[in-house]
Enzyme design. Sequence first.
Site, PDB file in Angstrom:
ATOM      1  CE1 TYR A 134      30.303  89.750 106.800  1.00  0.00           C
ATOM      2  CE2 TYR A 134      30.650  88.000 108.400  1.00  0.00           C
ATOM      3  CZ  TYR A 134      30.977  89.248 107.895  1.00  0.00           C
ATOM      4  OH  TYR A 134      31.964  89.978 108.482  1.00  0.00           O
ATOM      5  CB  CYS A 173      29.678  86.840 112.162  1.00  0.00           C
ATOM      6  SG  CYS A 173      28.228  87.354 111.234  1.00  0.00           S
ATOM      7  NE  ARG A 188      40.312  56.303 120.133  1.00  0.00           N
ATOM      8  CZ  ARG A 188      39.517  57.001 120.936  1.00  0.00           C
ATOM      9  NH1 ARG A 188      38.623  57.838 120.423  1.00  0.00           N
ATOM     10  NH2 ARG A 188      39.563  56.869 122.253  1.00  0.00           N
ATOM     11  CG  ASP A 248      34.149  88.654 116.253  1.00  0.00           C
ATOM     12  OD1 ASP A 248      35.022  87.915 116.728  1.00  0.00           O
ATOM     13  OD2 ASP A 248      34.299  89.359 115.242  1.00  0.00           O
ATOM     14  CE  LYS A 257      38.620  62.417 126.721  1.00  0.00           C
ATOM     15  NZ  LYS A 257      38.527  62.023 125.342  1.00  0.00           N
ATOM     16  NE  ARG A 267      38.523  54.896 130.228  1.00  0.00           N
ATOM     17  CZ  ARG A 267      38.522  53.667 129.705  1.00  0.00           C
ATOM     18  NH1 ARG A 267      38.939  52.624 130.420  1.00  0.00           N
ATOM     19  NH2 ARG A 267      38.107  53.454 128.469  1.00  0.00           N
ATOM     20  CG  HIS A 311      37.686  53.917 124.829  1.00  0.00           C
ATOM     21  ND1 HIS A 311      36.896  54.311 125.885  1.00  0.00           N
ATOM     22  CD2 HIS A 311      37.578  54.922 123.904  1.00  0.00           C
ATOM     23  CE1 HIS A 311      36.340  55.498 125.618  1.00  0.00           C
ATOM     24  NE2 HIS A 311      36.734  55.880 124.417  1.00  0.00           N
TER      25      HIS A 311
HETATM   26  C1  LIG Z   1      39.954  56.412 126.798  1.00  0.00           C
HETATM   27  C2  LIG Z   1      38.771  57.193 127.224  1.00  0.00           C
HETATM   28  N1  LIG Z   1      38.104  56.805 128.322  1.00  0.00           N
HETATM   29  C3  LIG Z   1      37.008  57.472 128.736  1.00  0.00           C
HETATM   30  C4  LIG Z   1      36.542  58.565 128.048  1.00  0.00           C
HETATM   31  C5  LIG Z   1      35.313  59.248 128.547  1.00  0.00           C
HETATM   32  O1  LIG Z   1      34.261  59.033 127.649  1.00  0.00           O
HETATM   33  P1  LIG Z   1      32.826  59.628 127.957  1.00  0.00           P
HETATM   34  O2  LIG Z   1      32.994  61.109 127.901  1.00  0.00           O
HETATM   35  O3  LIG Z   1      31.986  59.101 126.866  1.00  0.00           O
HETATM   36  O4  LIG Z   1      32.459  59.154 129.314  1.00  0.00           O
HETATM   37  C6  LIG Z   1      37.202  58.992 126.902  1.00  0.00           C
HETATM   38  C7  LIG Z   1      36.694  60.133 126.148  1.00  0.00           C
HETATM   39  O5  LIG Z   1      36.632  60.166 124.956  1.00  0.00           O
HETATM   40  C8  LIG Z   1      38.356  58.286 126.479  1.00  0.00           C
HETATM   41  O6  LIG Z   1      39.036  58.671 125.399  1.00  0.00           O
END
Ligand SMILES: Cc1ncc(COP(=O)(O)O)c(C=O)c1O
Length: 374
Positions: free
Chosen positions: A264, A311, A133, A313, A35, A221, A165
């Site tokens: 700045y 800044c 969540r 850029d 993702k 995951r 999760h």
């Molecule tokens: C539902 C879910 N599974 C797995 C992951 C992967 O997590 P990580 O990057 O901590 O391995 C994420 C990332 O936020 C997630 O949202």
Amino acid sequence: MAHFAHARVDLDAIADNARSLRGHAGGTPLMGVVKADGYGHGMLPAARALLAGGAGWLGTAFIDEGLRLREAGITAPVMSWIIPPGEPLGAAIENDIDLGVSDPLLLDAVLAEARRLGRTARVQLKIDTGLNRGGVGSAEWGDLVEAAARAEETGDLKVSGVWSHFACADEPGHPSIAAQLAVFHDALAAADKVGLTPEVRHIANSAALLTLPEARFDLVRGGIASYGLSPIPNYDVPGLRPAMTLRARVALTKRVPAGSGVSYGHRYVTDRETTLALVPLGYADGVPRAATNRGPVLLGGRPRVIAGTVCMDQFVIDVGDDEVTAGEYAVLFGDPGEHPGTPSAQDWARVLDTIPYEIVTRVGVRVPREYVGG
Ligand SMILES: Cc1ncc(COP(=O)(O)O)c(C=O)c1O
């Protein structure tokens, strides 16, 4: 074209990290999480590298991300899990994307779409075990699995997975971990009782896959660790190599007298005559403005700190009397194991009171990704 700044992404590192994670997880199949443009590394190259390294699945937040994997010809199992109303459920079903179902209303919508298409939708039911969540709470879980079991009988749906999760897997020993696992086991038992036979049961993210053998189930995951970064501060993971190096060529250098206010707001003032080097990366490129007077950078073979305000850029580094010339690379973060003195994304996270995830995912679209290996 030679770019003045780029994020170099080592695809061999990503593939090796996937192999290494499978080892850490005792051979449990790995879902490479891609993702957010592969955590900023580029979704498609990252996905291919993860598959080359033995990942059996790919995970995305949104269906559009999953569809882009399919459009690129990737046929591996894909799961997408954040599905607000109006998302392209039909396209996901037609493209064999497993849908993470976190809400009973979504189950109804998926079912309607599957019937309309005359296809069997693959859904992975998410139990909220305590993150509060996404996910269906324990109180509604029984009804959800019963509805899913009825839909399986008509062939409209296959419950391909049950998943959850963790909230605090990056704090090994946190009491919520055992509590969430217990809820997960109860949810699996309830699914089993109504006759569901999920192909994969999964709850472990990077932190859990590394530290919690009892959380591996059928699939782990791996997100951040796939990119070579530890999910847990001060916890080195053997075999992982950071895949991204962010660097830029110095645009110019100049001598300034003592007492010169820099950038700045003049938040940095030189305490002697010195050389300033201008690095053309700014907050539009993912160098947080909060890195003002704090961000670590390797330049001219020495670790240094950003001088003054970041800044949009550009930012400045005070190199003292060192010989630094325009065109030389300043390295913001990369693999300290490759070049000693290179700051890591974790070093950036530490000084900014954040996590390395935020450092790599925020590298902006103006910074080309340059791929090596793969
Ligand atoms: C539902 C879910 N599974 C797995 C992951 C992967 O997590 P990580 O990057 O901590 O391995 C994420 C990332 O936020 C997630 O949202």
